[in-house]
Enzyme design. Structure first.
Site, mmCIF file in Angstrom:
data_model
loop_
_atom_site.group_PDB
_atom_site.id
_atom_site.type_symbol
_atom_site.label_atom_id
_atom_site.label_comp_id
_atom_site.label_asym_id
_atom_site.label_seq_id
_atom_site.Cartn_x
_atom_site.Cartn_y
_atom_site.Cartn_z
ATOM 1 N N GLY A 168 2.610 8.837 3.172
ATOM 2 C CA GLY A 168 3.675 9.304 4.065
ATOM 3 C C GLY A 168 3.185 9.204 5.488
ATOM 4 O O GLY A 168 1.978 9.065 5.722
ATOM 5 N N CYS B 98 -3.169 7.858 -0.233
ATOM 6 C CA CYS B 98 -3.137 7.994 1.226
ATOM 7 C C CYS B 98 -2.786 9.441 1.628
ATOM 8 O O CYS B 98 -3.570 10.341 1.367
ATOM 9 C CB CYS B 98 -2.175 6.971 1.809
ATOM 10 N N TYR B 99 -1.624 9.694 2.220
ATOM 11 C CA TYR B 99 -1.304 11.077 2.606
ATOM 12 C C TYR B 99 -1.386 12.019 1.409
ATOM 13 O O TYR B 99 -1.886 13.146 1.516
ATOM 14 C CB TYR B 99 0.112 11.146 3.218
ATOM 15 N N HIS C 249 -3.815 1.595 -0.804
ATOM 16 C CA HIS C 249 -2.545 1.533 -1.540
ATOM 17 C C HIS C 249 -2.671 0.639 -2.777
ATOM 18 O O HIS C 249 -2.564 -0.583 -2.661
ATOM 19 C CB HIS C 249 -1.431 1.015 -0.620
ATOM 20 N N GLU D 239 -0.569 0.221 -5.066
ATOM 21 C CA GLU D 239 0.723 -0.308 -5.530
ATOM 22 C C GLU D 239 1.088 -1.647 -4.903
ATOM 23 O O GLU D 239 1.928 -2.365 -5.427
ATOM 24 C CB GLU D 239 1.833 0.724 -5.251
ATOM 25 N N ASP E 291 23.965 -8.621 -9.938
ATOM 26 C CA ASP E 291 23.957 -7.180 -9.699
ATOM 27 C C ASP E 291 25.285 -6.518 -10.060
ATOM 28 O O ASP E 291 25.316 -5.515 -10.778
ATOM 29 C CB ASP E 291 23.618 -6.875 -8.226
ATOM 30 N N LYS F 21 14.974 -6.673 -8.312
ATOM 31 C CA LYS F 21 15.805 -7.742 -8.879
ATOM 32 C C LYS F 21 15.387 -8.122 -10.311
ATOM 33 O O LYS F 21 16.232 -8.245 -11.192
ATOM 34 C CB LYS F 21 15.720 -8.977 -7.975
#
Ligand code: XMP
Length: 513
Positions: A57, A84-85, A171, A173, A229, A369
């Site tokens: 964050g 992180c945060y 990070h 991810e 979609d 997607k």
């Protein structure tokens, strides 16, 4: 939401990657929900998660309005991974020290492991990781162990195996972190002891159940374009509430060959969806008459679509819900305020002002997607539809350069159809990310059977890309191109020349307009 299944909670502290973390968890076959850090601890615990991931964050733990949590959560014995945060917050709350780093770390850094630990099982001792921080831990609380470092960050990862608390300053991810997926898998499987038995089918079933409960016996309206979609969103609702859903499909006359009929056949006949096809081809052509400017074309098409949709919706009367096929990247993209408008994208589903509805339902808003495609497959949509390449809202209007008349659209449809067919025959259908024909406004001289011709030039575009933001021209084998060109000039009237577009994006864009 999914009581019988293993659940991981992603606790959001305002990080830009929260949905990416959620996606990584789903990729590892574990069900995941994103919750705000403000969710009461009791509520989180009642969900009985196997583990919790604290996101990053933008805040600093010492700021007055920094997002905080109830310390009870840290004492719950549920494994927690802070990123992180999220990692700094745990250190701060448990008595460690967070300080401004001497040097702000941003970008790829080398992560060096300093201890072996299940969090780093099968992770290389040195690998690249993605950092983005100004503050970092300078002192760890009692019972915490440093697990990794970088040149400028002494505590790049830590553990407290007694309280089951783990943290990483980088990070895991994002793609740039080489071992990121493995580290997250380790947290999920080695530390949280997940079994990983979640599948997209489960997501479909839970979502359908939730939609059933939410909609009850009320009425739902959806704009169906036949794209991936809106088709998946409509099918989910249809499976939940059947004929309480009405779909409006506006045929603007700017679709590919036979596309309108295919959409109608599939949804109306095969799936028994309550589908209204509005044949508005003439209206769109009329509004576009004499218009050559690409941006003006887009605006006219977007506006006309909304007006047609509204007129049709008003015939139905009041509905309770309007469905939108918004997916997660749409939300990120529309959140970008500083980007210059290169092309004003029109997606079916812009909000009509004169349709009477109470609420919007966006069943795909947390998905990426490829997840939407997998979901579409799980609920029984055919492969040709879920694998469909992107097709712009303004359709062939931005692939006929210059003014648009029906004859030109028909020529283009034929040429495009041949191109599609031959790429399929060559086994390249799913290898080329996007491919289509363009009717250039250029006429050139040719010779056919001893006669001079003065006909149109068709341009073929074929690109490789991962998200459409950048692209390279696809190296289609020459013999395939030769065959396509030959068929087009022989089979499509008024065309005597075919060229292949060999520009990347940037500097060109994928579409010609
Ligand atoms: P460009 O031409 O900007 O296209 O390089 C990038 C990707 O977006 C598609 N595209 C659109 N999609 N509405 C859409 O939904 C639009 O107005 C639109 N314009 C371009 C394009 O086909 C490519 O995949």
């Amino acid at each position: 939401m999914n009581p019988s299944k293993e659940l991981i909670i992603v606790l959001d502290f305002g990080g830009q990657y929260k949905q990416l973390i959620a996606r990584r968890v789903r990729e590892a076959n574990i069900y995941c929900e994103v919750k705000s850090y403000q969710t009461p601890v009791e509520e989180l615990l009642a969900l009985n998660p196997k583990g919790i991931i604290f996101t990053g964050g933008p805040s600093v733990v010492y700021e007055d309005d920094a997002p905080m949590i109830d310390k009870k959560l840290l004492a719950s014995n549920i494994p927690i991974l802070g990123i992180c945060y999220g990692a700094q917050l745990m250190i701060h709350l448990l008595g460690g020290k967070i300080e401004a780093a001497e040097k702000r770390e941003y970008g790829k850094k080398t992560l060096l492991l300093t201890q072996s630990h299940p969090l780093f099982k099968e992770v290389k001792p040195a690998s690249l990781c993605w950092m983005s921080h100004t503050y970092q831990a300078s002192n760890l609380p009692k019972n915490f162990t440093q697990l990794a470092k970088t040149d400028h960050c002494p505590v790049a990862a830590f553990s407290n195996d007694i309280q089951h608390i783990y943290g990483v300053q980088f990070h895991p991810e994002v793609e740039h972190t080489e071992e990121g997926k493995q580290i997250l898998r380790n947290f999920l499987y080695e530390i949280c002891k997940c079994k990983g038995d979640w599948k997209m089918d489960d997501f479909a079933q839970t979502t359908i159940q939730e939609l059933k409960e939410k909609i009850g016996d009320k009425k739902v309206l959806c704009a169906l374009s036949g794209g991936v979609d809106s088709s998946v969103a409509a099918m989910l609702i249809h499976q939940a509430v059947g004929h309480q859903l009405t779909c409006i499909f506006v045929d603007n006359g700017l679709l590919r060959k036979d596309e309108g009929d295919q959409v109608e056949k599939l949804f109306l006949e095969q799936f028994d969806l309550q589908l209204i096809r509005v044949n508005a081809q003439d209206l769109f052509l009329d509004k576009l008459k004499g218009i050559t400017d690409p941006e003006q074309k887009r605006k006219i098409i977007g506006e006309t679509f909304i007006r047609v949709f509204e007129a049709e919706a008003q015939k139905i009367g009041k509905v309770d819900f309007l469905v939108q096929g918004t997916i997660y990247p749409d939300i990120i993209e529309s959140g970008t305020q500083n980007a210059a408008v290169i092309k004003s994208h029109h997606n079916v589903g812009g909000l009509p002002e004169h349709v009477d509805f109470d609420e919007i339902i966006e069943p795909l808003k947390d998905l990426f997607k490829d997840e939407v495609r997998a979901l579409g497959k799980a609920i029984g949509l055919p492969d040709y539809l879920v694998q469909r390449q992107p097709f712009p809202g303004p359709g062939l209007a931005i692939r006929v350069i210059g003014d648009i008349v029906k004859e030109k659209l028909d020529l283009l449809r034929e040429a495009d159809f041949i191109y599609q067919e031959e790429l399929k025959n060559a086994g390249l259908e799913f290898k080329v990310w996007q491919y289509f024909a363009v009717l250039t406004n250029l006429k050139t001289v040719g010779v056919m059977g001893d006669e001079r011709t003065y006909f149109y030039t068709i341009a073929l575009r074929g690109v490789s890309s991962s998200d459409g933001m950048t692209a390279d021209w696809y190296r289609i084998p020459h013999e395939v191109l030769a065959h396509i060109s030959n068929r087009i000039v022989n089979e499509v009237p008024q065309v005597n020349r075919v060229v292949y577009d060999i520009t990347s994006k940037p500097p060109a864009t994928i579409e010609w307009e």
